[in-house]
Design a protein around this motif. Structure first.
Motif, PDB file in Angstrom:
ATOM      1  N   ARG A 194       0.831  -1.200   0.000  1.00 54.24           N
ATOM      2  CA  ARG A 194       0.000   0.000   0.000  1.00 54.24           C
ATOM      3  C   ARG A 194       0.872   1.258   0.000  1.00 54.24           C
ATOM      4  N   TYR A 195       1.942   1.245   0.775  1.00 50.72           N
ATOM      5  CA  TYR A 195       2.793   2.430   0.838  1.00 50.72           C
ATOM      6  C   TYR A 195       3.576   2.655  -0.439  1.00 50.72           C
ATOM      7  N   HIS A 196       4.007   1.578  -1.091  1.00 53.92           N
ATOM      8  CA  HIS A 196       4.679   1.759  -2.384  1.00 53.92           C
ATOM      9  C   HIS A 196       3.733   2.370  -3.412  1.00 53.92           C
ATOM     10  N   ARG A 197       2.527   1.839  -3.443  1.00 48.52           N
ATOM     11  CA  ARG A 197       1.543   2.397  -4.371  1.00 48.52           C
ATOM     12  C   ARG A 197       1.238   3.845  -4.002  1.00 48.52           C
ATOM     13  N   ALA A 198       1.123   4.131  -2.714  1.00 51.31           N
ATOM     14  CA  ALA A 198       0.798   5.495  -2.263  1.00 51.31           C
ATOM     15  C   ALA A 198       1.853   6.489  -2.754  1.00 51.31           C
ATOM     16  N   ARG A 199       3.120   6.084  -2.650  1.00 48.20           N
ATOM     17  CA  ARG A 199       4.184   6.998  -3.053  1.00 48.20           C
ATOM     18  C   ARG A 199       4.116   7.271  -4.554  1.00 48.20           C
ATOM     19  N   GLU A 200       3.895   6.204  -5.332  1.00 45.64           N
ATOM     20  CA  GLU A 200       3.783   6.367  -6.781  1.00 45.64           C
ATOM     21  C   GLU A 200       2.529   7.173  -7.129  1.00 45.64           C
ATOM     22  N   PHE A 201       1.462   6.913  -6.428  1.00 43.65           N
ATOM     23  CA  PHE A 201       0.179   7.611  -6.612  1.00 43.65           C
ATOM     24  C   PHE A 201       0.382   9.120  -6.407  1.00 43.65           C
ATOM     25  N   THR A 204      -0.953  25.404 -26.245  1.00 46.01           N
ATOM     26  CA  THR A 204      -0.710  23.968 -26.074  1.00 46.01           C
ATOM     27  C   THR A 204       0.768  23.647 -25.860  1.00 46.01           C
ATOM     28  N   GLU A 205       1.646  24.603 -26.113  1.00 47.31           N
ATOM     29  CA  GLU A 205       3.052  24.368 -25.749  1.00 47.31           C
ATOM     30  C   GLU A 205       3.265  24.476 -24.252  1.00 47.31           C
ATOM     31  N   ARG A 206       2.258  24.965 -23.560  1.00 51.49           N
ATOM     32  CA  ARG A 206       2.333  25.056 -22.096  1.00 51.49           C
ATOM     33  C   ARG A 206       1.512  23.925 -21.465  1.00 51.49           C
ATOM     34  N   MET A 207       1.339  22.834 -22.201  1.00 53.76           N
ATOM     35  CA  MET A 207       0.650  21.633 -21.714  1.00 53.76           C
ATOM     36  C   MET A 207       1.648  20.491 -21.674  1.00 53.76           C
ATOM     37  N   HIS A 208       1.641  19.708 -20.599  1.00 53.68           N
ATOM     38  CA  HIS A 208       2.573  18.596 -20.459  1.00 53.68           C
ATOM     39  C   HIS A 208       1.828  17.257 -20.384  1.00 53.68           C
ATOM     40  N   VAL A 209       2.255  16.312 -21.224  1.00 57.46           N
ATOM     41  CA  VAL A 209       1.669  14.969 -21.191  1.00 57.46           C
ATOM     42  C   VAL A 209       2.539  14.106 -20.274  1.00 57.46           C
ATOM     43  N   LEU A 210       1.977  13.651 -19.171  1.00 57.26           N
ATOM     44  CA  LEU A 210       2.778  12.995 -18.134  1.00 57.26           C
ATOM     45  C   LEU A 210       3.413  11.697 -18.620  1.00 57.26           C
ATOM     46  N   GLY A 211       2.616  10.851 -19.256  1.00 53.75           N
ATOM     47  CA  GLY A 211       3.144   9.585 -19.762  1.00 53.75           C
ATOM     48  C   GLY A 211       3.777   8.708 -18.701  1.00 53.75           C
ATOM     49  N   HIS A 212       3.129   8.618 -17.540  1.00 54.56           N
ATOM     50  CA  HIS A 212       3.698   7.821 -16.437  1.00 54.56           C
ATOM     51  C   HIS A 212       3.444   6.323 -16.647  1.00 54.56           C
ATOM     52  N   LYS A 213       4.506   5.540 -16.548  1.00 51.18           N
ATOM     53  CA  LYS A 213       4.373   4.078 -16.523  1.00 51.18           C
ATOM     54  C   LYS A 213       5.246   3.575 -15.394  1.00 51.18           C
ATOM     55  N   GLY A 214       4.633   3.176 -14.304  1.00 51.28           N
ATOM     56  CA  GLY A 214       5.396   2.747 -13.140  1.00 51.28           C
ATOM     57  C   GLY A 214       5.023   1.337 -12.719  1.00 51.28           C
ATOM     58  N   GLU A 215       5.418   1.001 -11.516  1.00 48.94           N
ATOM     59  CA  GLU A 215       5.206  -0.359 -11.026  1.00 48.94           C
ATOM     60  C   GLU A 215       3.715  -0.646 -10.816  1.00 48.94           C
ATOM     61  N   HIS A 216       3.002   0.335 -10.253  1.00 45.49           N
ATOM     62  CA  HIS A 216       1.590   0.117  -9.923  1.00 45.49           C
ATOM     63  C   HIS A 216       0.638   0.865 -10.837  1.00 45.49           C
ATOM     64  N   LEU A 217       1.114   1.904 -11.498  1.00 48.95           N
ATOM     65  CA  LEU A 217       0.203   2.803 -12.189  1.00 48.95           C
ATOM     66  C   LEU A 217       0.706   3.164 -13.579  1.00 48.95           C
ATOM     67  N   SER A 218      -0.231   3.324 -14.468  1.00 45.48           N
ATOM     68  CA  SER A 218       0.080   3.769 -15.823  1.00 45.48           C
ATOM     69  C   SER A 218      -0.943   4.841 -16.188  1.00 45.48           C
ATOM     70  N   VAL A 219      -0.479   6.069 -16.322  1.00 41.27           N
ATOM     71  CA  VAL A 219      -1.386   7.210 -16.502  1.00 41.27           C
ATOM     72  C   VAL A 219      -0.788   8.168 -17.526  1.00 41.27           C
ATOM     73  N   ARG A 220      -1.524   8.420 -18.580  1.00 35.47           N
ATOM     74  CA  ARG A 220      -0.977   9.220 -19.665  1.00 35.47           C
ATOM     75  C   ARG A 220      -1.063  10.723 -19.412  1.00 35.47           C
ATOM     76  N   GLY A 221      -2.237  11.215 -19.001  1.00 31.06           N
ATOM     77  CA  GLY A 221      -2.421  12.655 -18.888  1.00 31.06           C
ATOM     78  C   GLY A 221      -2.633  13.276 -20.258  1.00 31.06           C
ATOM     79  N   PRO A 222      -2.708  14.607 -20.396  1.00 31.04           N
ATOM     80  CA  PRO A 222      -2.715  15.566 -19.294  1.00 31.04           C
ATOM     81  C   PRO A 222      -4.038  15.573 -18.531  1.00 31.04           C
ATOM     82  N   LEU A 223      -4.039  16.216 -17.365  1.00 29.50           N
ATOM     83  CA  LEU A 223      -5.267  16.357 -16.600  1.00 29.50           C
ATOM     84  C   LEU A 223      -6.202  17.321 -17.330  1.00 29.50           C
ATOM     85  N   ASN A 224      -7.505  17.042 -17.281  1.00 33.61           N
ATOM     86  CA  ASN A 224      -8.460  17.887 -18.015  1.00 33.61           C
ATOM     87  C   ASN A 224      -9.041  19.015 -17.157  1.00 33.61           C
ATOM     88  N   ILE A 225      -8.156  19.586 -16.343  1.00 36.06           N
ATOM     89  CA  ILE A 225      -8.535  20.787 -15.588  1.00 36.06           C
ATOM     90  C   ILE A 225      -7.261  21.607 -15.388  1.00 36.06           C
TER      91      ILE A 225
END
Lengths: 446, 446
Positions: A153-160, A188-209
């Motif tokens: 849980r703590y490993h996931r929490a840190r990555e989260f 749109t040059e001031r927008m960042h696509v996170l592209g996270h791929k880690g041990e527990h989570l895979s999240v592309r982004g960007p956030l829609n807010i």
């Protein structure tokens, strides 16, 4: 610094009171926990008293209790924190709004988005109490047969946490230009696509807010384990703790602040806020009588079970109306066992009274007059036991009104608590910096 | 029945306008979509106009568009729906609040809880627009490399619905007795543990919030596929559709209402509410000019791509300032192709103007005076094309104010729309029954 260190006060509000007898106290609202009109009044009172924040704890299940205890629990159900705090954001202007959200049973895209949304709705007043959810009943509500193990849980929490803060940085603060003439709404040059791929989570982004008003909402943590302290030292803006005494509070404070420093952060940028159960009277005796009366509303069966656990010894077969006999040594934590025994001796409590006190609330308490409570709070502040408190009220509305009307003015007279909000965001109230966007430097001239 | 059938009106509000040029219209608020003060004003205006509901569509990603289109999009980010509607619940009293939530990328325990919470916070005004989320970009934000396939999504959606409604029935309406004297807060015999174990979901329950004020929040669906129509007929309280013409609306209406009847339900208990893009003028010409002006703010590159798709034929190489030539038959839907061609001929539109119209908004539109718009709405109602509409405004605040101040009074004069709310809940407004609790019969005397 020309003025003394300042207290920070949160109101720890789910349920509105943690005390299991709160709803039965004379004059209390039995439905205080689930009546939105009452809750709006409470948060407005707290705002008039200049509290830093309204803090919603949370569970993701109906707690697994024996039916006899469950039917007496006024905390069995509650509002969902994010929706409640969003509703309260519309009837307040300054007070911070901290909600609990789990890293084990939710998705970082949802969590990042909801807290960003609350931050925008409230003009920069959102806080996220990051919990990993240790309650095994919660797992059963989310498709898991077995609970997720602590280290996992703590490993996931840190990555989260890394993903959520990365998503909050999806847009530069100045990305939304809304230039009607040219038709360019967003750079749109001031927008960042996170592209996270880690041990527990895979999240592309960007956030829609858009990036939150505070950059990142305030992050609160509560873990007291080794792993919990370390993740807090590296990432948290505030820590909720439950030390039973000033000495234990000081040990925790020193340990976590030095971890913060070792992590390369300014120790002032993490606030340590223990929970404190506060009962106010015109005299110390009156306050103790209130506490005693409140405890009479605790069901004996649930109290005696808690007392036996605290003592590490089954006392359920003893005469409830006798005084506590000598209790043999046991596996129970020595300090908490000693505290219970000390209470029994000092106040000459019967086993029934002691059981009801433990069953009502057994953590750090401040029971006295506005002056003695202010003394205690000042001592903790000055002697580095804490940077303030998450205040827990014994019953509503009386316990809250007493604190706002009597204790807060006393703290203000002593110059250790604000008389008016100086900033507009929760970070302002807590004296925390606004995080830079990790992907976009500020433009010159900003 | 002594009075004529009544229209039901939702305001379809995410973004505040669907039209991509909305934010550039003279006098429009460029930040209408993301300014909470504006949004509070909009919902209060809609409430004064007696709208059934404020309806928040949603996406779980920044839509994947070419940068040239993305930078012109005022819908690129928005508030998260549940937090926004909770905030709006505090500044309104009667209007329904419908939020979109996905069955593919969320957990039924969370969804059941949040909508129950919004329902309690608002006094029974919550609605859940159940979507399965067809946008493949969303999957990438939730740890999935490939999007979940359509049939699979619908199977999960159906099971998800069963779990959510089962969780809403966790507590009998009268479970919370709060008897201060006896100390019984809740009758645990009036609590149901769901214990669901299905193909896609495993959820124990009970839900940790009381049964919603409405029993169940209103459930809205939007699927127009075979599977979507069937699940709607079996489960939905309202359906959002997008028929381009009355004839197609009537076919859909007849089909879904007969499915509802075959499912053993009263067809009156499912309301069919097509989206309608409404532009109001003092004359039909003035309204058309407004629409034409609005369309000039659409970027040609995005418009021409949409036009080529609608025609099934690449027209991007033609002179933008020429009229539309004969277009060969293609794979494009015949009716939508014909509608585009009809527009071009009727209004003598150049390819640029046509592209900008299609790029702005290409679904059902009502462009005219309050009287001609009321004529259209009345015809749809009387000729069973719909039970009302989800109105889409061309720009804010003007387009919304025009509808509230001019069209609504015209509908009221004709006796087909309420002059005041008669009930307090969204179910009341829509004429829907309050669902019985499937696990607990009402007690006699209730």
């Amino acid at each position: 610094m020309t003025r003394s260190r300042q207290l920070h006060l949160g109101a720890f509000m789910r349920p509105v009171s943690l005390h299991t007898g709160a709803w039965r106290f004379p004059g209390a609202f039995p439905d205080a926990n689930f009546n939105i009109s009452h809750l709006k009044r409470f948060v407005q009172t707290l705002e008039r008293a200049c509290f830093d924040a309204f803090f919603m704890a949370d569970h993701l299940a109906v707690l697994n209790m024996p039916p006899a205890a469950l039917r007496r629990s006024h905390t069995v159900t509650s509002f969902e924190p994010l929706t409640l705090l969003a509703a309260l954001s519309s009837v307040t202007e300054r007070i911070g709004l901290i909600a609990t959200s789990s890293t084990t049973f939710d998705e970082p895209y949802h969590v990042a988005r909801r807290f960003a949304s609350l931050d925008h709705l409230s003009g920069g007043r959102a806080g996220w109490n990051l919990v990993t959810t240790s309650n095994p009943d919660a797992a059963l509500n989310f498709g898991l047969e077995a609970h997720v193990e602590h280290g996992e849980r703590y490993h996931r929490a840190r990555e989260f946490y890394d993903v959520v803060t990365g998503l909050w940085d999806s847009w530069a603060d100045d990305a939304f230009v809304r230039d009607v003439e040219s038709g360019v709404f967003v750079d749109t040059e001031r927008m960042h696509v996170l592209g996270h791929k880690g041990e527990h989570l895979s999240v592309r982004g960007p956030l829609n807010i858009a990036r939150p008003v505070q950059g990142w909402p305030v992050v609160v943590q509560a873990g007291s384990s080794e792993a919990g302290r370390q993740i807090a030292a590296e990432t948290a803006d505030a820590v909720f703790t439950a030390p039973p005494s000033l000495a234990e509070g000081q040990r925790f404070y020193a340990d976590v602040k030095s971890r913060v420093e070792r992590a390369g952060r300014d120790p002032e940028h993490l606030k340590i806020l223990p929970g404190a159960f506060v009962v106010v009277g015109d005299s110390v005796d009156e306050a103790r009588e209130k506490r005693a009366l409140l405890d009479t509303f605790v069901h004996y069966d649930s109290g005696i079970a808690s007392l036996s656990i605290a003592l590490g010894h089954d006392v359920s077969q003893l005469d409830p109306d006798s005084l506590l006999p000598e209790i043999p040594e046991s596996n129970a934590s020595k300090s908490s066992r000693q505290r219970v025994v000390d209470w029994a001796r000092r106040d000459q409590l019967t086993i029934r009274q002691l059981a009801q006190r433990i069953g009502g609330y057994s953590g750090l308490e401040m029971v006295g007059t506005p002056a003695t409570i202010a003394d205690q709070m000042e001592q903790w502040l000055v002697e580095r036991g804490s940077d303030g408190f998450n205040v827990m009220f014994p019953y509503l509305p009386g316990g809250l009104d007493d604190f706002a009307d009597k204790v807060v003015p006393e703290l203000q007279r002593r110059g250790i608590f604000r008389r008016a909000y100086e900033g507009t965001t929760l970070r302002d109230h807590l004296g925390l910096p606004r995080p830079e966007n990790r992907f976009f430097a500020r433009r010159s001239g900003d």
